[in-house]
Design a protein around this motif. Structure first.
Motif: not given
Length: 191
Positions: A7-8, A11, A14-15, A18
């Protein structure tokens, strides 16, 4: 079930991705403004057609008008999209904008600016600044020169570029002011 580490890692991915899409919130805002304006325009066009239908007795003409209403409703139901792509053919400090349909705009940026981090992993603020300016400039062309949010005018390329540049500088300044307000005290840690 995904692990905590997985999960981390998602994330973090995604960061990382972005970072390629500077001013993405402004992009979303422009998409919404265009959708609202197109909806308003279509509703006005539909009202005119309804008035024509109320007076029309010819069945073929009525069918044509009903079809126009259907097409307008379909068109306004389509999501507006601003797509950002990085291409190696685009030179540094250049960008391109194209409109592929009534509701889709493509912004092409230089592949060399896709990564705003230096080889040591720190942010290259100069590159990030140039990327944000290119992105804001192309967003300015969408807002000012597509005939959707502003009426189309006969302008020289130089005038269009000056307007898009003013939009870009203003948008970036407003974003800086917003960020300064958010990060001016420790409250940003709570959000």
């Amino acid at each position: 079930m995904p692990t905590l580490e997985y999960i981390k890692s998602l994330a973090a991915e995604v960061n990382k991705i972005s970072e390629k899409y500077q001013l993405i919130h402004a992009t979303f805002a422009i998409e919404k403004l265009i959708e609202d304006k197109l909806r308003e325009t279509v509703n006005t066009e539909i009202a005119v057609i309804r008035n024509q239908l109320a007076l029309e007795t010819d069945k073929d003409v009525q069918d044509r008008l009903f079809k126009q209403v259907q097409e307008l409703r379909t068109d306004v139901g389509s999501k507006v999209r601003i797509i950002v792509e990085y291409l190696p053919q685009i030179e540094d400090d250049n960008a391109r904008l194209t409109r592929s349909s009534r509701n889709t705009f493509l912004i092409f940026l230089p592949k060399s600016m896709e990564n705003v981090r230096k080889s040591d992993g720190t942010i290259d603020f100069e590159r990030m600044g140039r990327l944000r300016k290119l992105m804001a400039h192309e967003l300015g062309h969408i807002v000012l020169h597509t005939g959707i949010l502003c009426p189309k005018e006969t302008l020289t390329d130089e005038e269009k570029e000056a307007q898009a540049e003013l939009f870009a500088v203003t948008l970036i300044e407003l974003r800086k002011e917003r960020n300064e307000e958010i990060y001016s005290n420790a409250h940003y840690k709570e959000i």
